[in-house]
Design a protein around this motif. Structure first.
Motif, PDB file in Angstrom:
ATOM      1  N   PHE A 167       0.824  -1.207   0.000  1.00 27.23           N
ATOM      2  CA  PHE A 167       0.000   0.000   0.000  1.00 27.23           C
ATOM      3  C   PHE A 167       0.860   1.259   0.000  1.00 27.23           C
ATOM      4  CE2 PHE A 167      -2.462  -3.335   2.140  1.00 27.23           C
ATOM      5  CZ  PHE A 167      -3.615  -3.340   1.379  1.00 27.23           C
ATOM      6  N   GLY A 168       2.034   1.177  -0.614  1.00 30.76           N
ATOM      7  CA  GLY A 168       2.926   2.327  -0.654  1.00 30.76           C
ATOM      8  C   GLY A 168       2.370   3.435  -1.542  1.00 30.76           C
ATOM      9  N   PRO A 169       2.983   4.611  -1.504  1.00 27.76           N
ATOM     10  CA  PRO A 169       2.505   5.745  -2.314  1.00 27.76           C
ATOM     11  C   PRO A 169       2.421   5.426  -3.806  1.00 27.76           C
ATOM     12  CG  PRO A 169       4.152   6.464  -0.723  1.00 27.76           C
ATOM     13  CD  PRO A 169       4.140   4.971  -0.672  1.00 27.76           C
ATOM     14  N   GLY A 170       3.370   4.622  -4.310  1.00 29.00           N
ATOM     15  CA  GLY A 170       3.347   4.263  -5.721  1.00 29.00           C
ATOM     16  C   GLY A 170       2.152   3.416  -6.089  1.00 29.00           C
ATOM     17  N   HIS A 171       1.801   2.462  -5.214  1.00 37.51           N
ATOM     18  CA  HIS A 171       0.635   1.613  -5.458  1.00 37.51           C
ATOM     19  C   HIS A 171      -0.645   2.450  -5.515  1.00 37.51           C
ATOM     20  CE1 HIS A 171       3.667  -1.113  -3.779  1.00 37.51           C
ATOM     21  NE2 HIS A 171       3.039  -2.102  -4.377  1.00 37.51           N
ATOM     22  N   ILE A 172      -0.778   3.328  -4.532  1.00 34.36           N
ATOM     23  CA  ILE A 172      -1.993   4.149  -4.467  1.00 34.36           C
ATOM     24  C   ILE A 172      -2.047   5.121  -5.641  1.00 34.36           C
ATOM     25  CG2 ILE A 172      -3.353   5.705  -3.039  1.00 34.36           C
ATOM     26  CD1 ILE A 172      -2.943   2.853  -1.915  1.00 34.36           C
ATOM     27  N   ALA A 173      -0.892   5.717  -5.990  1.00 33.51           N
ATOM     28  CA  ALA A 173      -0.863   6.669  -7.099  1.00 33.51           C
ATOM     29  C   ALA A 173      -1.229   5.983  -8.416  1.00 33.51           C
ATOM     30  CB  ALA A 173       0.523   7.307  -7.195  1.00 33.51           C
ATOM     31  N   LEU A 174      -0.716   4.768  -8.621  1.00 31.52           N
ATOM     32  CA  LEU A 174      -1.042   4.034  -9.847  1.00 31.52           C
ATOM     33  C   LEU A 174      -2.533   3.717  -9.906  1.00 31.52           C
ATOM     34  CD1 LEU A 174      -0.245   2.545 -12.429  1.00 31.52           C
ATOM     35  CD2 LEU A 174       0.286   0.540 -11.015  1.00 31.52           C
ATOM     36  N   ALA A 175      -3.084   3.259  -8.785  1.00 34.76           N
ATOM     37  CA  ALA A 175      -4.507   2.925  -8.739  1.00 34.76           C
ATOM     38  C   ALA A 175      -5.364   4.179  -8.953  1.00 34.76           C
ATOM     39  CB  ALA A 175      -4.850   2.272  -7.397  1.00 34.76           C
ATOM     40  N   GLU A 176      -4.980   5.282  -8.317  1.00 41.01           N
ATOM     41  CA  GLU A 176      -5.743   6.525  -8.487  1.00 41.01           C
ATOM     42  C   GLU A 176      -5.693   7.007  -9.935  1.00 41.01           C
ATOM     43  OE1 GLU A 176      -5.987   9.333  -4.721  1.00 41.01           O
ATOM     44  OE2 GLU A 176      -3.918   8.894  -5.220  1.00 41.01           O
ATOM     45  N   ARG A 177      -4.527   6.885 -10.567  1.00 39.90           N
ATOM     46  CA  ARG A 177      -4.388   7.308 -11.962  1.00 39.90           C
ATOM     47  C   ARG A 177      -5.306   6.479 -12.864  1.00 39.90           C
ATOM     48  NH1 ARG A 177       1.534   8.181 -14.387  1.00 39.90           N
ATOM     49  NH2 ARG A 177       1.393   9.828 -12.809  1.00 39.90           N
ATOM     50  N   LEU A 178      -5.365   5.168 -12.614  1.00 42.09           N
ATOM     51  CA  LEU A 178      -6.226   4.304 -13.422  1.00 42.09           C
ATOM     52  C   LEU A 178      -7.700   4.609 -13.170  1.00 42.09           C
ATOM     53  CD1 LEU A 178      -4.283   0.930 -13.064  1.00 42.09           C
ATOM     54  CD2 LEU A 178      -4.408   2.406 -15.072  1.00 42.09           C
ATOM     55  N   PHE A 179      -8.054   4.896 -11.910  1.00 38.16           N
ATOM     56  CA  PHE A 179      -9.438   5.254 -11.591  1.00 38.16           C
ATOM     57  C   PHE A 179      -9.816   6.570 -12.258  1.00 38.16           C
ATOM     58  CE2 PHE A 179      -9.637   1.886  -8.581  1.00 38.16           C
ATOM     59  CZ  PHE A 179     -10.984   1.698  -8.288  1.00 38.16           C
ATOM     60  N   ALA A 180      -8.892   7.533 -12.230  1.00 40.72           N
ATOM     61  CA  ALA A 180      -9.176   8.831 -12.850  1.00 40.72           C
ATOM     62  C   ALA A 180      -9.358   8.697 -14.361  1.00 40.72           C
ATOM     63  CB  ALA A 180      -8.046   9.809 -12.536  1.00 40.72           C
ATOM     64  N   ARG A 181      -8.633   7.784 -14.954  1.00 39.81           N
ATOM     65  CA  ARG A 181      -8.704   7.616 -16.407  1.00 39.81           C
ATOM     66  C   ARG A 181      -9.881   6.756 -16.838  1.00 39.81           C
ATOM     67  NH1 ARG A 181      -3.760   5.444 -20.319  1.00 39.81           N
ATOM     68  NH2 ARG A 181      -4.905   5.656 -22.307  1.00 39.81           N
ATOM     69  N   TRP A 182     -10.144   5.675 -16.080  1.00 41.25           N
ATOM     70  CA  TRP A 182     -11.126   4.687 -16.536  1.00 41.25           C
ATOM     71  C   TRP A 182     -12.420   4.678 -15.736  1.00 41.25           C
ATOM     72  CZ3 TRP A 182      -9.976   2.874 -21.100  1.00 41.25           C
ATOM     73  CH2 TRP A 182      -8.643   2.755 -21.487  1.00 41.25           C
ATOM     74  N   GLY A 183     -12.466   5.327 -14.583  1.00 38.36           N
ATOM     75  CA  GLY A 183     -13.689   5.332 -13.785  1.00 38.36           C
ATOM     76  C   GLY A 183     -14.047   3.941 -13.294  1.00 38.36           C
TER      77      GLY A 183
END
Length: 219
Positions: free
Chosen positions: A95-111
């Motif tokens: 659950f490091g910052p990179g994991h969360i940032a990657l997941a947030e980026r994918l959520f922002a792009r794909w909903g």
């Protein structure tokens, strides 16, 4: 006791419960080898002498995935993004910052599609439910993506491994072990390359995070 007798002694219900339980807990947000358990159970179901059903394995995985993701969604909605800050400090490898940032980026792009496709990616499979809740995604949209993703992932994986297991038994009767070994090495290589690519993206995002949060030293 040989392996055949040991496998035949395993009750099918225990296999289904194990699959549903592990996949459900992983979907809840706790890192467990859900995919490995699913693949192993699907391989058992391809063994003609065992009573384990591929339909039972697939259904158990779907139920576990949907329930686990829904509980994870509720937890994320209740505690919000600060939950991931606490988890990141305690479990940085998952659950490091990179994991969360990657997941947030994918959520922002794909909903909500990130929930669907996240079922097929190890990092998102753990984070999708809690993160969707923390980001306040509407539950009906989440549920549709959750159920459809679980059906495609669990059903598709079970069917693929089941038929591959049956085909492998036939191949071994006609060909040497070399063909099976080449197929296994090819599958492992593809999995490693995908994991390396994901890890590289996570490392880059973590480096960006620490650059932004690093204190600025006076001249």
């Amino acid at each position: 006791m040989n392996v055949e007798v040991l496998l035949e002694s395993i009750p099918p219900l225990a296999v289904y419960l194990l699959v549903g339980g592990v996949v459900g807990v992983e979907s809840l947000g706790i890192p467990l080898p859900g995919e490995i358990v699913l693949v192993s159970a699907a391989l058992l179901s391809s063994h003609q002498d065992l009573a384990v059903s591929p339909v039972g394995v697939g259904v158990a995985a779907v139920i576990g995935a949907v329930i686990g993701d829904s509980i994870g969604y509720s937890i994320g909605r209740r505690f919000g993004m600060p939950l991931f800050d606490r988890l990141g400090r305690r479990f940085p490898k998952h659950f490091g910052p990179g994991h969360i940032a990657l997941a947030e980026r994918l959520f922002a792009r794909w909903g909500s599609r990130a929930v669907f496709f996240g079922r097929f990616v190890a990092v998102l499979r753990i984070l999708a439910g809690p993160l969707a809740g923390a980001l306040r995604m509407r539950y009906p949209r989440f549920l549709v993506a959750n159920v459809s993703g679980a059906i495609c992932w669990a059903g598709g994986t079970t069917a693929l491994v089941y038929f591959a297991g049956i085909a492998a038994e036939r191949w071994l009767q006609r060909f040497s072990w070399v063909a099976l070994l080449i197929a296994i090495i090819g599958g492992i290589t593809a999995a490693i390359l995908l994991r390396e690519r994901t890890s590289h993206a996570i490392a880059q995002l973590e480096a960006e995070h620490y650059r932004k949060t690093a204190p600025v030293l006076p001249d």
